[in-house]
Each structure stands twice: as C-alpha cells, then as structure tokens.
Design an enzyme around this catalytic site. Structure first.
Site, short mmCIF file in Angstrom:
data_model
loop_
_atom_site.label_atom_id
_atom_site.label_comp_id
_atom_site.label_asym_id
_atom_site.label_seq_id
_atom_site.Cartn_x
_atom_site.Cartn_y
_atom_site.Cartn_z
N LYS A 1 -73.72 -20.20 -71.54
CA LYS A 1 -74.85 -20.81 -72.25
C LYS A 1 -74.60 -22.28 -72.61
O LYS A 1 -73.47 -22.77 -72.53
CB LYS A 1 -75.12 -19.98 -73.51
CG LYS A 1 -75.56 -18.55 -73.22
CD LYS A 1 -75.97 -17.83 -74.50
CE LYS A 1 -76.41 -16.40 -74.22
NZ LYS A 1 -76.92 -15.73 -75.44
N TYR B 1 -86.00 -13.50 -71.19
CA TYR B 1 -85.79 -12.86 -72.50
C TYR B 1 -87.05 -12.16 -73.02
O TYR B 1 -87.16 -11.93 -74.22
CB TYR B 1 -85.30 -13.89 -73.51
CG TYR B 1 -83.81 -14.20 -73.41
CD1 TYR B 1 -82.85 -13.20 -73.59
CD2 TYR B 1 -83.36 -15.48 -73.14
CE1 TYR B 1 -81.49 -13.47 -73.50
CE2 TYR B 1 -81.99 -15.76 -73.06
CZ TYR B 1 -81.07 -14.75 -73.25
OH TYR B 1 -79.71 -15.01 -73.17
N PHE C 1 -86.26 -14.32 -83.71
CA PHE C 1 -85.43 -15.39 -83.17
C PHE C 1 -85.85 -15.82 -81.76
O PHE C 1 -85.18 -16.67 -81.16
CB PHE C 1 -83.96 -15.00 -83.19
CG PHE C 1 -83.63 -13.73 -82.42
CD1 PHE C 1 -83.48 -13.74 -81.05
CD2 PHE C 1 -83.48 -12.53 -83.10
CE1 PHE C 1 -83.18 -12.59 -80.35
CE2 PHE C 1 -83.17 -11.35 -82.41
CZ PHE C 1 -83.03 -11.39 -81.02
N ARG D 1 -69.01 -6.74 -70.64
CA ARG D 1 -69.40 -6.65 -72.05
C ARG D 1 -68.15 -6.59 -72.94
O ARG D 1 -68.12 -7.16 -74.03
CB ARG D 1 -70.33 -5.45 -72.28
CG ARG D 1 -71.69 -5.66 -71.59
CD ARG D 1 -72.67 -4.58 -71.88
NE ARG D 1 -73.26 -4.68 -73.20
CZ ARG D 1 -74.22 -5.52 -73.55
NH1 ARG D 1 -74.71 -6.39 -72.67
NH2 ARG D 1 -74.72 -5.52 -74.77
N THR E 1 -72.10 -9.40 -79.81
CA THR E 1 -73.10 -10.49 -79.83
C THR E 1 -72.81 -11.48 -80.95
O THR E 1 -72.91 -12.69 -80.77
CB THR E 1 -74.51 -9.88 -80.02
OG1 THR E 1 -74.73 -8.93 -78.98
CG2 THR E 1 -75.58 -10.96 -79.96
N ARG F 1 -66.46 -14.44 -76.88
CA ARG F 1 -67.23 -14.86 -78.06
C ARG F 1 -66.34 -15.08 -79.27
O ARG F 1 -66.60 -15.98 -80.08
CB ARG F 1 -68.33 -13.84 -78.34
CG ARG F 1 -69.48 -13.97 -77.33
CD ARG F 1 -70.39 -12.79 -77.40
NE ARG F 1 -71.62 -12.96 -76.62
CZ ARG F 1 -72.39 -11.96 -76.23
NH1 ARG F 1 -72.05 -10.71 -76.53
NH2 ARG F 1 -73.49 -12.19 -75.54
N ASN G 1 -73.88 -18.15 -78.76
CA ASN G 1 -72.77 -17.21 -78.55
C ASN G 1 -72.16 -17.28 -77.15
O ASN G 1 -71.57 -16.33 -76.67
CB ASN G 1 -73.20 -15.79 -78.93
CG ASN G 1 -74.27 -15.22 -78.04
OD1 ASN G 1 -74.82 -15.94 -77.20
ND2 ASN G 1 -74.58 -13.95 -78.18
N HIS H 1 -74.03 -14.68 -71.86
CA HIS H 1 -74.90 -13.50 -71.76
C HIS H 1 -74.35 -12.62 -70.65
O HIS H 1 -73.87 -13.13 -69.63
CB HIS H 1 -76.34 -13.91 -71.41
CG HIS H 1 -77.17 -12.76 -70.92
ND1 HIS H 1 -77.84 -11.93 -71.78
CD2 HIS H 1 -77.39 -12.26 -69.67
CE1 HIS H 1 -78.44 -10.97 -71.08
NE2 HIS H 1 -78.18 -11.16 -69.79
N GLU I 1 -81.91 -9.05 -63.22
CA GLU I 1 -81.52 -10.40 -63.67
C GLU I 1 -80.93 -11.21 -62.52
O GLU I 1 -81.24 -12.40 -62.37
CB GLU I 1 -80.53 -10.29 -64.83
CG GLU I 1 -81.18 -9.69 -66.08
CD GLU I 1 -80.24 -9.56 -67.27
OE1 GLU I 1 -80.73 -9.31 -68.37
OE2 GLU I 1 -79.01 -9.72 -67.11
P1 CMP Z 1 -77.85 -12.32 -75.27
O1 CMP Z 1 -76.83 -11.34 -74.84
O2 CMP Z 1 -78.10 -13.49 -74.41
O3 CMP Z 1 -79.24 -11.55 -75.48
C1 CMP Z 1 -80.18 -11.91 -76.44
C2 CMP Z 1 -79.73 -13.03 -77.30
O4 CMP Z 1 -80.45 -13.20 -78.50
C3 CMP Z 1 -78.33 -12.74 -77.77
O5 CMP Z 1 -77.43 -12.87 -76.71
C4 CMP Z 1 -78.16 -13.74 -78.90
O6 CMP Z 1 -77.68 -14.98 -78.45
C5 CMP Z 1 -79.59 -13.91 -79.37
N1 CMP Z 1 -79.72 -13.36 -80.70
C6 CMP Z 1 -79.55 -12.09 -81.08
N2 CMP Z 1 -79.75 -11.96 -82.41
C7 CMP Z 1 -80.04 -13.20 -82.87
C8 CMP Z 1 -80.34 -13.73 -84.14
N3 CMP Z 1 -80.38 -12.94 -85.22
N4 CMP Z 1 -80.60 -15.03 -84.24
C9 CMP Z 1 -80.56 -15.83 -83.13
N5 CMP Z 1 -80.30 -15.38 -81.88
C10 CMP Z 1 -80.03 -14.09 -81.76
#
Ligand code: CMP
Length: 140
Positions: free
Chosen positions: A11, A51, A59, A87, A93, A104, A114, A117, A128
């Site tokens: 990212k 997404y 969010f 994972r 996450t 992470r 983070n 993905h 994807e």
């Molecule tokens: P990802 O695995 O890319 O899939 C969805 C993304 O949403 C996740 O990683 C986070 O980066 C993001 N995400 C999840 N929860 C939150 C949150 N509370 N605030 C902001 N971003 C979020």
C-alpha cells in the site's frame, strides 16, 4: 497442501517509505514466490470497485482516498496454502494486534495505513488477481 495463488497489494504508506524490498523479503522468507508484480497508481474507480464489499463501512471513503494517495505494488504470490500463509505473514489488520515479526507489526502505521492487503480466500484471490493481471503477466 495444494499450491495456490493469492493477491497482494503493497500500500501507499509502504511505497512512500521505500519498503517494497523489505516487504518482499518477508514474503520470500515465508516461502512464497512472487510470480507477478507491478507498480501502479490505482484510479478512484478501481479502488472503489476493489473495496466494494466495504462500501457501507464508515471508513470506506478514507480507505479509497488512501489507496489512491500514492503508488501501490500489486502482486501475485504462489505457494502451498498461499492465501493463509500470506495472511500469517501480514499479521492482523490492526498492527497493534499483529504478531511479532509480521509485516504489519514491523512496518504498518495504523489500521488504515497497514502497509499490505492480502486476499481472504482462494475464490476472492482469483477475482482480485483478474482485476489487475492478465494471464501472460503471471509467470510461475
Ligand atoms: P485490507 O486488508 O486492505 O482490507 C480492507 C481495509 O480496510 C483493511 O485492510 C484496512 O486497511 C481498512 N480498514 C479496516 N478497518 C478500518 C478502520 N476502522 N479504519 C480505517 N481503515 C480500516
């Protein structure tokens, strides 16, 4: 365990800090093979589609803005049990809950920024991967 493929994004928070190689080192150390990779800028439309499952979440807007804020590196990873293995390598996450040594835990800044993905299931991975790569760009 069967050899499978998963989809990964490094990212914008990670590319901005020049961490592509550091992330790739953790991926390869875990026994995953990077069989496709390219650095791109996602369009707003592409990020919203990618997404879409999170569209109703509070969010969502922040997530899309972040994903188009800078370059990302999209990847296809291959290996035994690649989806779950990646994972594990990524960690939770929320980086404050991620296990020691995970991408992470080591690199992410927050739940939003983070660093990576990874697909959540083989079926999702196939969808994807097809959003970013054509078959002849993946060389196993
Ligand atoms: P990802 O695995 O890319 O899939 C969805 C993304 O949403 C996740 O990683 C986070 O980066 C993001 N995400 C999840 N929860 C939150 C949150 N509370 N605030 C902001 N971003 C979020």
């Amino acid at each position: 365990m069967a050899v499978e493929r998963t989809f990964s994004i490094i990212k914008p928070d990670a590319t901005a800090r020049n961490l592509t190689g550091a992330v790739n080192a953790l991926i390869e150390k875990a026994g995953l093979r990077i069989v496709a990779q390219k650095r791109i800028r996602m369009t707003r439309e592409h990020a919203e589609t990618f997404y879409a499952v999170h569209k109703a979440r509070p969010f969502f807007g922040e997530l899309v803005d972040f994903m188009i804020s800078g370059p990302v590196v999209v990847q296809v990873l291959e290996g035994e049990g690649a989806v779950l293995r990646y994972r594990d390598v990524m960690g939770a996450t929320d980086p404050s809950k991620a296990a020691e040594g995970t991408i992470r835990k080591v690199h992410a800044r927050s739940i939003g920024e983070n660093s990576v993905h990874g697909s959540d299931a083989p079926e999702t991975a196939a969808i994807e991967i097809a959003q970013f790569f054509s078959g002849n760009e993946i060389v196993g």
